[in-house]
Write an enzyme that holds these catalytic residues in place. Structure first.
Site, mmCIF file in Angstrom:
data_model
loop_
_atom_site.group_PDB
_atom_site.id
_atom_site.type_symbol
_atom_site.label_atom_id
_atom_site.label_comp_id
_atom_site.label_asym_id
_atom_site.label_seq_id
_atom_site.Cartn_x
_atom_site.Cartn_y
_atom_site.Cartn_z
ATOM 1 N N LYS A 204 -3.457 -15.307 -26.269
ATOM 2 C CA LYS A 204 -2.575 -15.907 -25.266
ATOM 3 C C LYS A 204 -3.273 -17.168 -24.766
ATOM 4 O O LYS A 204 -4.317 -17.105 -24.125
ATOM 5 C CB LYS A 204 -2.335 -14.910 -24.119
ATOM 6 C CG LYS A 204 -1.207 -15.327 -23.167
ATOM 7 C CD LYS A 204 -1.710 -16.209 -22.070
ATOM 8 C CE LYS A 204 -0.605 -16.632 -21.126
ATOM 9 N NZ LYS A 204 -1.068 -17.643 -20.132
ATOM 10 N N GLY A 258 -11.734 -17.239 -18.137
ATOM 11 C CA GLY A 258 -10.960 -17.767 -17.025
ATOM 12 C C GLY A 258 -11.680 -17.584 -15.700
ATOM 13 O O GLY A 258 -12.906 -17.480 -15.643
ATOM 14 N N SER A 259 -10.919 -17.501 -14.637
ATOM 15 C CA SER A 259 -11.480 -17.437 -13.295
ATOM 16 C C SER A 259 -11.867 -16.004 -12.918
ATOM 17 O O SER A 259 -11.329 -15.033 -13.470
ATOM 18 C CB SER A 259 -10.462 -17.958 -12.283
ATOM 19 O OG SER A 259 -9.363 -17.061 -12.183
ATOM 20 N N GLY A 263 -9.959 -12.509 -13.760
ATOM 21 C CA GLY A 263 -10.744 -11.508 -14.472
ATOM 22 C C GLY A 263 -10.654 -10.138 -13.828
ATOM 23 O O GLY A 263 -10.600 -9.107 -14.511
ATOM 24 N N GLU A 280 -15.638 -13.763 -19.551
ATOM 25 C CA GLU A 280 -16.430 -14.988 -19.378
ATOM 26 C C GLU A 280 -15.749 -15.770 -18.274
ATOM 27 O O GLU A 280 -14.702 -16.376 -18.492
ATOM 28 C CB GLU A 280 -16.478 -15.774 -20.685
ATOM 29 C CG GLU A 280 -17.639 -16.764 -20.740
ATOM 30 C CD GLU A 280 -17.299 -18.101 -20.117
ATOM 31 O OE1 GLU A 280 -17.736 -18.314 -18.959
ATOM 32 O OE2 GLU A 280 -16.637 -18.911 -20.761
ATOM 33 N N CYS A 314 -15.029 -29.072 -18.966
ATOM 34 C CA CYS A 314 -15.981 -28.047 -19.374
ATOM 35 C C CYS A 314 -16.812 -27.612 -18.178
ATOM 36 O O CYS A 314 -16.971 -28.361 -17.223
ATOM 37 C CB CYS A 314 -16.915 -28.583 -20.454
ATOM 38 S SG CYS A 314 -16.075 -29.464 -21.766
ATOM 39 N N GLU A 415 -17.129 -23.069 -7.495
ATOM 40 C CA GLU A 415 -17.036 -23.752 -8.776
ATOM 41 C C GLU A 415 -16.153 -24.987 -8.630
ATOM 42 O O GLU A 415 -15.018 -24.908 -8.171
ATOM 43 C CB GLU A 415 -16.460 -22.816 -9.839
ATOM 44 C CG GLU A 415 -16.455 -23.434 -11.224
ATOM 45 C CD GLU A 415 -15.951 -22.469 -12.277
ATOM 46 O OE1 GLU A 415 -16.442 -22.528 -13.422
ATOM 47 O OE2 GLU A 415 -15.062 -21.667 -11.964
#
Length: 579
Positions: A204, A258-259, A263, A280, A314, A415
Site C-alpha cells: 500500500k 511511517g509515523s 504505527g 520503521e 528523507c 521530528e
C-alpha cells in the site's frame, strides 16, 4: 624481504581480479516499461494541464480517488482509486494464490526476478534510491540464498544422537504500508525481500506518492512477466487509512514505514489477528562533531545530512551537537555553504534541493522555528529559492541554520522532516551522550572525531538502531546490515540477514543423526509404568551430563549404566500379562 615480495604480488593480483570481476555486469536483458506522464486511464490526460491546489485538513484523507500532483510545480498528474476493504481482500486473495506456486520455486528462479528489476527503471528516482536498491539486489544475489538455507545448530549434550537445524519457510503474503519519502526504494525494498524469500506481497503506497508508485508497479509487472512468474505475485494498492487497515487484517505479516502514531494503529489492528509487525517509524538522528575533526570536511557532510531532509523528505540528521572549542568555526563553515544553496523545481534547472512533498508541511516547519526563536534561538543563515511559481511557494522551505538551541524547544524534540540545522554546543563526551539519548526517538547517529576509537566509543553509548562512525548514513548503503530503530523509532529490522529472515516462518527441526541405526528409545527405568528407581535414574543422568565435579559425573554415569541393565519389574509384569 625477498620472501614477502611474491606474497604481496599475489595479494595485489587477487585484489585486482576481485575488483575486475565485480565490474562485470550480469547478463540480464532489459525490460521495456511505458513511461508516459499519465496513468492508464486516457481520460485523465485532458486534466493534466492545470495547477492543482490540494484541500487542507482531513478532507484530503478520504474519498474514492487519490488525486496526484507534482509538488515542485503543482502540476496535476491524474488520480488513482482509493480501494475499499473488500477490494483489498480480493487483491490479497489473488496474491495468496500466486504465492503458493511461487513458494515451490528454486533460489535460481528467485535470483532472476531480483536481477531483472535493475532494468531501465530509474528515470524519476533519486541517486540515493537507485544506489541503495541496486546494492540491495546485489546483496540478495550474492548472499541471500546462503542465509535462507537450513542452518545447523549444536544439539547439546543430551541430544548428541540428534541433528538440530533451523529452516526458513515463506510466511505467505506480506503486507507493506510504505511512506512517501523514498517512493522507489520503499516499494522495491520490501518487495525484493518478500519475493526472494518465497512470499507474495501487497504494497500500500502513500497517497502522497501514488503516481510514481503506480509507474514503478509497471516495472515489477514487466519483470515478473519476463521470467514467467505468477502475474499476481506482487500487488500495489492505493488509497487512504481504510485501505491500509484492510490490508493489515488480511495478510500474514506487516511491514510499516511511517509515523509513530500510525504505527501504533497498525499494531492495534495487527493484534486482532496476531501477526508479526516490523515498524520503521520516526527519527531525530544526531550528528556529533568532536573538537579534533577537520572542520571543512565535516561541515560539507553536515550540510548534505540536513539537505537530505529537503527535496526527497528523507529522514536526515535533525540534531547537531558541536564541541564548544570548534563551535564558532563550524557554524561559520556551514553558514557559508547553506547561503549558497538554492531550492527549485528539480527538472527546471540546477538546484541543490527540491520541493517538500507534503502540502502544508512548511507551516509545521515554520512553527518549530518560531517556537525556538521565542525561546532564545537565532537564525544565522538561510538558503534561497530559484524560479518557482506563486502556486507552489508553500511547497518550498529554505535550508536554515539556527543556533542557541536547547532541549526545551520543540525543534530539538519533535521530528521536523525538513532542511533545518539546529546546532547546540557540548563540552564533554559524557555530556553529548546524555544529550543524544535525551529523545523519544532512537533511529540513528553519526559521530565524527579525529580519533576513531573516540568516535566509536561515543556511538556505542547512544541508544539507537544504526550508527555511522566518521560518516553519515553509510550504514544504509551496506545492505548486509539490518536497519531499524528503538523507542518511538519502532522495532524489528529490514535489510540484511535479519530483515530477510523476518519474512520467514522460522522452524526448529530435530532428527536422528544416524537413522536408522540409532533411534530414540525410552530408557527402561522411566518406561511406563515407571520403575521404583526412576527418579534415581533421572537424577544420576542429570549429574552425569551436567555435574561440576568430574569424579561425581563418572560415578553418576556408572549408576546410569547399571540401572539401564536392570529390569523394570512393573513393566515386565505388564508385558507378561499382555502375553
Amino acid at each position: 624481504m625477498a620472501f614477502w615480495w611474491p606474497l604481496l604480488v599475489l595479494a595485489f593480483a587477487y585484489g585486482l581480479c576481485r575488483f575486475l570481476f565485480m565490474l562485470i555486469p550480469p547478463k540480464v536483458p532489459s525490460i521495456d516499461v511505458e513511461a508516459s506522464d499519465v496513468l492508464d486511464d486516457g481520460n485523465q490526460a485532458q486534466e493534466n494541464s492545470f495547477i492543482y491546489v490540494p484541500p487542507r485538513g482531513t478532507s484530503q484523507q478520504s474519498g474514492k480517488i487519490v488525486q496526484c500532483y507534482e509538488p515542485a510545480t503543482m502540476k496535476y498528474l491524474g488520480y488513482v482509486p482509493a480501494l475499499t476493504r473488500d477490494e483489498v481482500k480480493d487483491r490479497v486473495a489473488k496474491v495468496r494464490k500466486a504465492q503458493k506456486m511461487w513458494a515451490k520455486t528454486s533460489f535460481k528462479q528467485r535470483r532472476t526476478i531480483s536481477s531483472r528489476d535493475t532494468g531501465k527503471t530509474m528515470v524519476d528516482a533519486s541517486l540515493g534510491e537507485i544506489m541503495t536498491t541496486c546494492e540491495k539486489i546485489n546483496w540478495l544475489l550474492s548472499e541471500g540464498e546462503q542465509w535462507l538455507k537450513p542452518e545447523y545448530r549444536s544439539s547439546g549434550r543430551s541430544m548428541l544422537h540428534k541433528r538440530a537445524k533451523v529452516e526458513f519457510h515463506p510466511l505467505g503474503v506480506i503486507g507493506a504500508i510504505v511512506s512517501w519519502n523514498y517512493p522507489f526504494h520503499n516499494i522495491f525494498n520490501p518487495m525484493l525481500t518478500a519475493v526472494f524469500s518465497g512470499n507474495g506481497i501487497v504494497i500500500k503506497i502513500s497517497e502522497h506518492a501514488s503516481w510514481s508508485g503506480c509507474f514503478y508497479f509497471r516495472i515489477i509487472q514487466s519483470a515478473l512477466a519476463a521470467i514467467g512468474a505468477p502475474e499476481d505475485l506482487v500487488e500495489v494498492i492505493t488509497g487512504f487509512a481504510e485501505t491500509g487497515e484492510a490490508l493489515v487484517s488480511s495478510v500474514d505479516k506487516v511491514i510499516f514505514v511511517g509515523s509513530p502514531g500510525a504505527g501504533k494503529m497498525i499494531m492495534r489492528n495487527a493484534a486482532e489477528t496476531l501477526i508479526p509487525v516490523t515498524l520503521e517509524l520516526g527519527g531525530k538522528d544526531v550528528f556529533i562533531v568532536c573538537d579534533d575533526v577537520d572542520v571543512d570536511h565535516v561541515a560539507q557532510i553536515a550540510v548534505r545530512a540536513v539537505l537530505q531532509s529537503s527535496g526527497q523528505n528523507c529522514a536526515g540528521a535533525e540534531r547537531f551537537y558541536v564541541h564548544r572549542e570548534i563551535y564558532s568555526s563550524f557554524v561559520s563553515k556551514v553558514t557559508k555553504i547553506i547561503k549558497s544553496v538554492r531550492a527549485g523545481p528539480p527538472l527546471a534547472g540546477k538546484y541543490d534541493m527540491g520541493a517538500l512533498c507534503m502540502h502544508e508541511h512548511s507551516e509545521k516547519l515554520e512553527g518549530l522555528i518560531n517556537d525556538a526563536l521565542d525561546k532564545g534561538a537565532e537564525i544565522v543563515a538561510r538558503g534561497s529559492f530559484g524560479h518557482i511559481g506563486e502556486d507552489a511557494v508553500d511547497q518550498y522551505f529554505p535550508p536554515t541554520v539556527i543556533v542557541n538551541v536547547n532541549h526545551s524547544m520543540r525543534l530539538m524534540q519533535e521530528e521536523a522532516f525538513g532542511p533545518i540545522m539546529p546546532i547546540m554546543k557540548f563540552s564533554s563526551d559524557e555530556e553529548v551522550v546524555k544529550l543524544a539519548n535525551d529523545s523519544k526517538y532512537g533511529l540513528g547517529c553519526a559521530v565524527f572525531s579525529g580519533s576513531q576509537d573516540r568516535a566509536r566509543d561515543i556511538a556505542s553509548q547512544i541508544h539507537c538502531g544504526v550508527a555511522a562512525v566518521n560518516d553519515f548514513a553509510a550504514t544504509y548503503m551496506c545492505q548486509s546490515l539490518p536497519f531499524g530503530g528503538v523507542k518511538h523509532s519502532g522495532f524489528g529490522r529490514f535489510g540484511g540477514v535479519e530483515g530477510l529472515r523476518a519474512c520467514c516462518l522460522v522452524k526448529a527441526v530435530v532428527e536422528d543423526r544416524w537413522w536408522p541405526f540409532v533411534k530414540t528409545k525410552i530408557p527402561k527405568p522411566i518406561q511406563y509404568p515407571v520403575a521404583e528407581n526412576a527418579f534415581e535414574f533421572q537424577e544420576s543422568l542429570v549429574e552425569a551430563l551436567y555435574g561440576l565435579n568430574i569424579w561425581e559425573r563418572l560415578q553418576a554415569l556408572v549408576n546410569v549404566l547399571k540401572m539401564l541393565t536392570e529390569q523394570n519389574p512393573a513393566a515386565e509384569s505388564i508385558k507378561k500379562k499382555n502375553n
